[in-house]
Scaffold this motif. Structure first.
Motif, PDB file in Angstrom:
ATOM      1  N   GLY A 116      -1.364   3.494   1.139  1.00  0.00           N
ATOM      2  CA  GLY A 116      -1.117   2.323   1.960  1.00  0.00           C
ATOM      3  C   GLY A 116      -0.353   1.254   1.205  1.00  0.00           C
ATOM      4  O   GLY A 116       0.334   1.525   0.217  1.00  0.00           O
ATOM      5  N   ASN A 117      -0.476   0.021   1.682  1.00  0.00           N
ATOM      6  CA  ASN A 117       0.224  -1.091   1.061  1.00  0.00           C
ATOM      7  C   ASN A 117      -0.661  -2.328   1.112  1.00  0.00           C
ATOM      8  O   ASN A 117      -1.814  -2.265   1.552  1.00  0.00           O
ATOM      9  CB  ASN A 117       1.564  -1.340   1.752  1.00  0.00           C
ATOM     10  N   ARG A 118      -0.120  -3.460   0.671  1.00  0.00           N
ATOM     11  CA  ARG A 118      -0.918  -4.687   0.628  1.00  0.00           C
ATOM     12  C   ARG A 118      -1.398  -5.101   2.029  1.00  0.00           C
ATOM     13  O   ARG A 118      -2.468  -5.680   2.173  1.00  0.00           O
ATOM     14  CB  ARG A 118      -0.109  -5.825   0.000  1.00  0.00           C
ATOM     15  N   ALA A 119      -0.624  -4.794   3.032  1.00  0.00           N
ATOM     16  CA  ALA A 119      -1.000  -5.170   4.393  1.00  0.00           C
ATOM     17  C   ALA A 119      -2.130  -4.299   4.931  1.00  0.00           C
ATOM     18  O   ALA A 119      -3.008  -4.768   5.654  1.00  0.00           O
ATOM     19  CB  ALA A 119       0.211  -5.075   5.309  1.00  0.00           C
ATOM     20  N   LYS A 120      -2.104  -3.023   4.567  1.00  0.00           N
ATOM     21  CA  LYS A 120      -3.136  -2.108   5.051  1.00  0.00           C
ATOM     22  C   LYS A 120      -3.384  -1.024   4.008  1.00  0.00           C
ATOM     23  O   LYS A 120      -2.543  -0.146   3.800  1.00  0.00           O
ATOM     24  CB  LYS A 120      -2.732  -1.470   6.382  1.00  0.00           C
TER      25      LYS A 120
END
Length: 407
Positions: A116-120
């Motif tokens: 995933g990433n920082r947002a999700k």
């Protein structure tokens, strides 16, 4: 083993002339401005054969660095916390393969980051519980926020999973850690982490006592570590060292003052992973305790077999085989990990002189110790320079020390 310097190192297989190389090395580090000051203590076969200090504990105030200077030992706190855990283990309070959630239920439903990433952030359920042994060996999937190399590290920073916080309790920060995803599945990877801080809270819950009080009363005081605590007592502030960091020009810059310091009063959180201050004499007493397999000066705190268990490798290989090199107070190749210590497995793979079976660790301010049972040797290095990777002084001291063994 006496703390007094013995004038006959040759009688315990140590060449006096070669031992003096350590003194010259210490003087050069200070003269070249690489360290403000430092002390080195070496003990072998029951005798302290070297104990010297050079430079300044405080450059601004010109306070000499002495063999009783009080320093921040940071992660050299971890082995003492591990001893506290193993004392409770010996009392039959738990088994090492018990889930930590038996005592800390906030760890019951852990999830593991998968991408995933920082947002999700994507996660999956942990395939098994984190055990007490996982925490002792840093294989539980926890991490440190300061690593700054993964999304989970970033979450630690964002959510305040910091055991130096002045606005929270030990229990509150542990609860914060338990809400965050794991970096890896329990037992599958070695990641240096806040595990030992969590163990400090485990000690408090299992013993029913404040962790700092337990460590003082059950470990520090019985070992006669008279200057070791989670803060610098008022009568010892005059012996407390300033802490330094290299600036961009490779010049020593103040990191934490010796007087205007947070260590001058008890902390909000007694961090089992890095909260103690100590002296060379005190920490050598801890090393002697481990060398004596659980006993010091007639006081036994752990059984012989328990210390043997703590000081053997609990990983399937070395750190490199089970961990992704990020940060540790140790190299990864040829080094394993026990219950609170690194364990030398193969000096050739580690590319440093040493002995299989020796245990060691260090602290953020470049402090270090190692204990070599086969050679009946213990060495303590104290200085105050962050980060600990700034200079290769630990490796240099190992070479100089082992070169002095001639029997």
């Amino acid at each position: 083993m006496s703390d007094a310097i013995d004038g006959r190192p040759h009688e315990v297989g140590v060449d006096p002339g070669r031992l003096e190389r350590i003194d010259g090395w210490m003087r050069d580090l200070v003269a070249q401005g690489k360290l403000a000051g430092l002390s080195v203590s070496v003990a072998r076969r029951g005798r302290t054969v070297f104990r010297r200090a050079h430079g300044f504990a405080d450059l601004a105030r010109k306070t000499p660095f002495t063999t009783d200077t009080v320093t921040r030992i940071y992660s050299m706190t971890k082995p003492l916390t591990s001893v506290a855990v193993m004392q409770l283990y010996e009392e039959g309070r738990f088994q090492l393969d018990d889930p930590v959630s038996r005592f800390l239920p906030e760890f019951s439903e852990m999830r593991v980051a998968t991408g995933g990433n920082r947002a999700k952030l994507e996660t999956e359920p942990a395939r098994r519980p984190i055990t007490i042994r996982d925490l002792l060996t840093h294989t539980g999937g926890l991490t440190y926020g300061f690593m700054e190399s993964t999304l989970v590290d970033a979450l630690y920073r964002q959510q305040g999973a910091d055991f130096l916080r002045p606005d929270a309790s030990l229990a509150e920060v542990v609860a914060t850690v338990a809400k965050l995803p794991l970096l890896s599945q329990p037992g599958e990877a070695w990641n240096y982490s806040v595990s030992t801080d969590v163990l400090g809270h485990l000690v408090a819950v299992v013993s029913g006592r404040d962790f700092a009080d337990y460590l003082r009363e059950a470990v520090i005081a019985p070992l006669g570590m008279v200057d070791t605590d989670f803060f610098v007592r008022p009568e010892n502030l005059g012996r407390f060292a300033a802490n330094y960091v290299y600036d961009r020009s490779r010049t020593l810059t103040l990191y934490d003052d010796a007087v205007e310091t947070t260590f001058a009063k008890p902390p909000a959180i007694a961090g089992g992973g890095g909260g103690l201050v100590s002296t060379a004499s005190d920490y050598m007493r801890f090393c002697r305790f481990i060398l004596n397999r659980g006993e010091l000066d007639g006081v036994r705190l752990l059984g012989r077999k328990t210390v043997e268990l703590m000081t053997m490798n609990h990983l399937p290989g070395d750190l490199a085989a089970i961990g992704t090199p990020r940060f540790a107070e140790s190299s990864y190749h040829g080094i394993g990990f026990g219950l609170g210590f690194s364990v030398m497995l193969d000096p050739a793979k580690a590319q440093i002189v040493g002995t299989p079976g020796e245990v060691a660790w260090g602290g953020m301010a470049s402090t270090a110790f190692w204990i070599d049972p086969a050679e009946d040797l213990a060495v303590v290095l104290l200085t105050q320079l962050v980060p600990s990777s700034a200079l290769p002084i630990r490796k240099e001291l190992r070479v100089l020390t082992y070169a002095a063994l001639v029997d």
